[in-house]
Design a protein around this motif. Structure first.
Motif, PDB file in Angstrom:
ATOM      1  N   THR A  45      28.629   8.024 -16.207  1.00  0.00           N
ATOM      2  CA  THR A  45      27.395   7.709 -16.157  1.00  0.00           C
ATOM      3  C   THR A  45      27.446   5.889 -15.972  1.00  0.00           C
ATOM      4  O   THR A  45      28.379   4.914 -16.264  1.00  0.00           O
ATOM      5  N   TYR A 279      29.470   5.710 -25.560  1.00  0.00           N
ATOM      6  CA  TYR A 279      28.667   6.601 -25.243  1.00  0.00           C
ATOM      7  C   TYR A 279      27.474   6.588 -25.625  1.00  0.00           C
ATOM      8  O   TYR A 279      26.505   6.647 -25.163  1.00  0.00           O
ATOM      9  N   ALA A 283      23.613   5.471 -24.641  1.00  0.00           N
ATOM     10  CA  ALA A 283      22.618   6.076 -24.482  1.00  0.00           C
ATOM     11  C   ALA A 283      21.584   5.001 -25.733  1.00  0.00           C
ATOM     12  O   ALA A 283      20.232   5.332 -24.920  1.00  0.00           O
TER      13      ALA A 283
END
Length: 288
Positions: A45, A279, A283
């Protein structure tokens, strides 16, 4: 080895991670190529960051077209004075600019506001203050723009992405005075350990770039050491700030593992543990 040659792919991470700040529009590879190389090392991402109206439109369009891309939109702190006061000696990338005054700044901010309403736009920034490239005559325009971005982020419930260069105290002052959004990210964190403690108390995320690996960057490593693991992000700021040992060569999201491994060593954490935390933090910060 040529300074223009892209560094090799590092060993892939075992745990997926996100690049919290990149500029795919300034890199040589196509978006598809950049995302494929990143995915090959488990960087799954990226947050594509706009620095002006055109770049922010491109970020939003790219995020809409690619599930692995999230957008952040803004007028860079150095863009606001250019809009207001003009830039007759503009660089090749920016071009010369005629003065537009406050009306032109308001018009540009209205476009950023409209882009921030889109679902695939997850951040408002990079915004903030930059006293390195902008002199005293541009500070008022920078602060006006910064405050407007804070309100845009709060109005749309988006993360605020901070650019802070040689302006630590003033950035913190404006955030405290205006009221920071629920989620605030210091992109390319550049403060010391004392500032990291202030950011931690306020709940601000701190995103570390490849310069944390530079020999002269011990103050950054000291800051990373005291930053709570739940507030730490990693970024490339590509094509800039390529981590050692590739400093000076082109940066790209696929080089995140190099920086992350150096960060894990500073924090005394297993690589997989830090990657998983980062991560999750990214997020949370960008609500994806």
């Amino acid at each position: 080895m040529s300074r223009t040659e892209a560094p090799p792919l590092p060993e892939p991470l075992r745990v997926p991670v996100a690049d919290s700040h990149t500029h795919l529009d300034m890199q040589d590879a196509t978006v598809e190529e950049a995302l494929a190389r990143a995915a090959a090392v488990n960087v799954t991402t990226v947050v594509q960051v706009g620095c002006d109206v055109a770049g922010s439109r491109w970020a939003a369009e790219t995020a809409a077209a690619h599930p692995a891309v999230h957008a952040s939109v803004a007028l860079h702190p150095n863009e606001a004075p250019r809009i207001v006061h003009g830039d007759p000696d503009g660089t090749a990338r920016h071009g010369a600019r005629e003065p537009g005054g406050k009306a032109a700044l308001d018009e540009a901010l209205a476009e950023i506001d409209a882009l921030a309403a889109h679902d695939h736009v997850r951040g408002v920034g990079e915004t903030g203050l930059d006293f390195f490239r902008t002199g005293p005559e541009g500070i008022a325009a920078q602060e006006e723009s910064f405050r407007a971005h804070i309100e845009i982020a709060k109005r749309h419930g988006k993360a605020l992405v901070i650019h802070d260069r040689d302006a630590h105290a003033d950035v913190l002052r404006v955030l405290a005075d205006a009221g920071a959004p629920e989620r605030t990210v210091f992109h390319c964190y550049s403060g010391d350990a004392d500032m990291a403690r202030i950011c931690a108390r306020a709940g601000y995320f701190m995103s570390f770039a490849g310069n944390v690996t530079f020999k002269n960057a011990q103050p950054l490593r000291d800051a990373l050491a005291v930053a709570p693991a739940e507030l730490v992000l990693v970024e490339t700021d590509a094509p800039f700030l390529t981590p050692a040992p590739y400093r000076g060569r082109p940066n790209a999201p696929y080089l995140i593992p190099v920086t992350l491994r150096a960060m894990a060593e500073v924090k005394g954490l297993e690589e997989d543990v830090l990657a998983a935390a980062i991560y999750d933090n990214t997020a949370r910060a960008f609500d994806f």
